[in-house]
Motif scaffolding. Structure first.
Motif, PDB file in Angstrom:
ATOM      1  N   UNK A  75       0.838  -1.190   0.000  1.00 47.46           N
ATOM      2  CA  UNK A  75       0.000   0.000   0.000  1.00 47.46           C
ATOM      3  C   UNK A  75       0.877   1.246   0.000  1.00 47.46           C
ATOM      4  N   UNK A  76       0.327   2.352  -0.456  1.00 45.54           N
ATOM      5  CA  UNK A  76       1.027   3.625  -0.376  1.00 45.54           C
ATOM      6  C   UNK A  76       1.573   4.102  -1.703  1.00 45.54           C
ATOM      7  N   UNK A  77       2.453   5.100  -1.627  1.00 48.23           N
ATOM      8  CA  UNK A  77       2.948   5.759  -2.836  1.00 48.23           C
ATOM      9  C   UNK A  77       3.731   4.826  -3.753  1.00 48.23           C
ATOM     10  N   UNK A  78       4.301   3.764  -3.219  1.00 53.50           N
ATOM     11  CA  UNK A  78       5.028   2.789  -4.024  1.00 53.50           C
ATOM     12  C   UNK A  78       4.252   1.482  -4.119  1.00 53.50           C
ATOM     13  N   UNK A  79       2.983   1.530  -3.749  1.00 52.74           N
ATOM     14  CA  UNK A  79       2.159   0.330  -3.699  1.00 52.74           C
ATOM     15  C   UNK A  79       1.426   0.040  -4.989  1.00 52.74           C
ATOM     16  N   UNK A  80       0.634  -1.010  -4.943  1.00 52.98           N
ATOM     17  CA  UNK A  80      -0.125  -1.438  -6.108  1.00 52.98           C
ATOM     18  C   UNK A  80      -1.474  -0.722  -6.155  1.00 52.98           C
ATOM     19  N   UNK A  81      -2.022  -0.655  -7.348  1.00 59.36           N
ATOM     20  CA  UNK A  81      -3.344  -0.053  -7.529  1.00 59.36           C
ATOM     21  C   UNK A  81      -4.379  -0.825  -6.716  1.00 59.36           C
ATOM     22  N   UNK A  82      -4.316  -2.162  -6.778  1.00 61.27           N
ATOM     23  CA  UNK A  82      -5.299  -3.003  -6.069  1.00 61.27           C
ATOM     24  C   UNK A  82      -5.255  -2.764  -4.563  1.00 61.27           C
ATOM     25  N   UNK A  83      -4.056  -2.682  -4.002  1.00 59.55           N
ATOM     26  CA  UNK A  83      -3.923  -2.465  -2.554  1.00 59.55           C
ATOM     27  C   UNK A  83      -4.472  -1.103  -2.150  1.00 59.55           C
ATOM     28  N   UNK A  84      -4.099  -0.083  -2.876  1.00 56.87           N
ATOM     29  CA  UNK A  84      -4.556   1.266  -2.538  1.00 56.87           C
ATOM     30  C   UNK A  84      -6.056   1.420  -2.723  1.00 56.87           C
ATOM     31  N   UNK A  85      -6.597   0.822  -3.764  1.00 53.28           N
ATOM     32  CA  UNK A  85      -8.039   0.896  -4.003  1.00 53.28           C
ATOM     33  C   UNK A  85      -8.803   0.163  -2.899  1.00 53.28           C
ATOM     34  N   UNK A  86      -8.298  -0.997  -2.496  1.00 53.14           N
ATOM     35  CA  UNK A  86      -8.958  -1.766  -1.433  1.00 53.14           C
ATOM     36  C   UNK A  86      -8.992  -0.976  -0.128  1.00 53.14           C
ATOM     37  N   UNK A  87      -7.885  -0.340   0.218  1.00 51.16           N
ATOM     38  CA  UNK A  87      -7.832   0.458   1.448  1.00 51.16           C
ATOM     39  C   UNK A  87      -8.772   1.656   1.337  1.00 51.16           C
ATOM     40  N   UNK A  88      -8.822   2.255   0.173  1.00 54.51           N
ATOM     41  CA  UNK A  88      -9.678   3.429  -0.019  1.00 54.51           C
ATOM     42  C   UNK A  88     -11.166   3.068   0.058  1.00 54.51           C
ATOM     43  N   UNK A  89     -11.534   1.880  -0.414  1.00 54.67           N
ATOM     44  CA  UNK A  89     -12.946   1.509  -0.504  1.00 54.67           C
ATOM     45  C   UNK A  89     -13.443   0.611   0.625  1.00 54.67           C
ATOM     46  N   UNK A  90     -12.567   0.172   1.510  1.00 54.76           N
ATOM     47  CA  UNK A  90     -13.004  -0.762   2.550  1.00 54.76           C
ATOM     48  C   UNK A  90     -13.903  -0.074   3.583  1.00 54.76           C
ATOM     49  N   UNK A  91     -14.668  -0.898   4.294  1.00 57.17           N
ATOM     50  CA  UNK A  91     -15.504  -0.355   5.368  1.00 57.17           C
ATOM     51  C   UNK A  91     -14.912  -0.667   6.748  1.00 57.17           C
ATOM     52  N   UNK A  92     -13.911  -1.539   6.786  1.00 54.93           N
ATOM     53  CA  UNK A  92     -13.196  -1.853   8.024  1.00 54.93           C
ATOM     54  C   UNK A  92     -11.732  -2.045   7.673  1.00 54.93           C
ATOM     55  N   UNK A  93     -10.868  -1.279   8.320  1.00 54.21           N
ATOM     56  CA  UNK A  93      -9.430  -1.387   8.108  1.00 54.21           C
ATOM     57  C   UNK A  93      -8.792  -1.789   9.428  1.00 54.21           C
ATOM     58  N   UNK A  94      -8.256  -3.002   9.463  1.00 47.31           N
ATOM     59  CA  UNK A  94      -7.597  -3.519  10.663  1.00 47.31           C
ATOM     60  C   UNK A  94      -6.094  -3.376  10.447  1.00 47.31           C
ATOM     61  N   UNK A  95      -5.466  -2.545  11.255  1.00 44.31           N
ATOM     62  CA  UNK A  95      -4.066  -2.185  11.069  1.00 44.31           C
ATOM     63  C   UNK A  95      -3.220  -2.832  12.164  1.00 44.31           C
ATOM     64  N   UNK A  96      -2.301  -3.681  11.750  1.00 39.64           N
ATOM     65  CA  UNK A  96      -1.465  -4.417  12.698  1.00 39.64           C
ATOM     66  C   UNK A  96      -0.021  -3.951  12.616  1.00 39.64           C
ATOM     67  N   UNK A  97       0.465  -3.353  13.678  1.00 37.61           N
ATOM     68  CA  UNK A  97       1.864  -2.942  13.732  1.00 37.61           C
ATOM     69  C   UNK A  97       2.219  -1.916  12.681  1.00 37.61           C
ATOM     70  N   UNK A  98       1.329  -0.944  12.472  1.00 35.91           N
ATOM     71  CA  UNK A  98       1.497   0.081  11.439  1.00 35.91           C
ATOM     72  C   UNK A  98       1.605   1.448  12.105  1.00 35.91           C
ATOM     73  N   UNK A  99       2.519   2.283  11.597  1.00 33.24           N
ATOM     74  CA  UNK A  99       2.666   3.615  12.185  1.00 33.24           C
ATOM     75  C   UNK A  99       2.167   4.734  11.278  1.00 33.24           C
ATOM     76  N   UNK A 100       1.589   4.421  10.142  1.00 38.40           N
ATOM     77  CA  UNK A 100       0.956   5.398   9.250  1.00 38.40           C
ATOM     78  C   UNK A 100       1.883   6.526   8.815  1.00 38.40           C
ATOM     79  N   UNK A 101       2.975   6.184   8.180  1.00 38.02           N
ATOM     80  CA  UNK A 101       3.846   7.228   7.632  1.00 38.02           C
ATOM     81  C   UNK A 101       3.173   7.854   6.413  1.00 38.02           C
ATOM     82  N   UNK A 102       3.670   9.003   5.997  1.00 36.65           N
ATOM     83  CA  UNK A 102       3.086   9.671   4.836  1.00 36.65           C
ATOM     84  C   UNK A 102       3.282   8.879   3.549  1.00 36.65           C
ATOM     85  N   UNK A 103       4.208   7.960   3.523  1.00 33.99           N
ATOM     86  CA  UNK A 103       4.409   7.109   2.338  1.00 33.99           C
ATOM     87  C   UNK A 103       3.282   6.089   2.194  1.00 33.99           C
ATOM     88  N   UNK A 104       2.597   5.838   3.278  1.00 30.41           N
ATOM     89  CA  UNK A 104       1.446   4.931   3.248  1.00 30.41           C
ATOM     90  C   UNK A 104       0.162   5.707   2.998  1.00 30.41           C
TER      91      UNK A 104
END
Length: 144
Positions: A78-107
């Motif tokens: 996911x993120x600026x160097x990620x795949x279209x499918x990954x970014x689209x899934x994150x953008x359109x999901x209704x539940x995002x479960x984040x494990x061990x993620x710090x949410x940098x601006x690259x994501x």
């Protein structure tokens, strides 16, 4: 390296029940796997969770390798160097479960547009990283 969190950072049963409730209600859940999953040694448990739930997942750069990237549920990085499918899934999901993620601006890119319609659950051992860049609905301080 396998890090066992202190008892105070162990996820409690009532927190797990809330997560399960959110998963049961979700129509388009996505799991976001970060480097904390690898550091905590949670890859085996995560693989079992994915097998049971069939929830598609995306990875951060640091989370690559927590689960085999050839897994049929893996949508890519996911993120600026990620795949279209990954970014689209994150953008359109209704539940995002984040494990061990710090949410940098690259994501996240622009934080206001990051997964705008999802309920966000963040499981993170470092309390400083929770609600730091992205506000979450269910913050859980604990090991993956």
């Amino acid at each position: 390296m396998h890090i066992i969190p202190p008892k105070s950072l162990t996820i409690q049963n009532h927190q797990i029940k809330r997560i399960v409730e959110k998963i049961k209600k979700a129509k388009k859940p996505v799991l976001l796997v970060g480097g904390g999953t690898i550091i905590s040694g949670a890859s085996k448990a995560l693989n079992e969770f994915l097998t049971l739930t069939e929830i598609p997942f995306v990875s951060t750069l640091m989370g690559l390798g927590a689960i085999d990237v050839g897994n049929r549920l893996h949508l890519g990085m996911v993120g600026m160097h990620g795949t279209f499918a990954a970014n689209k899934a994150v953008h359109q999901c209704d539940l995002l479960i984040c494990l061990g993620v710090r949410f940098s601006d690259r994501i996240t890119g622009k934080t206001k547009g990051f997964s705008p319609h999802s309920t966000k659950i963040q499981i993170e051992i470092d309390p400083v990283e929770v609600n730091k860049n992205i506000m979450v609905d269910l913050p859980i301080i604990g090991g993956c």
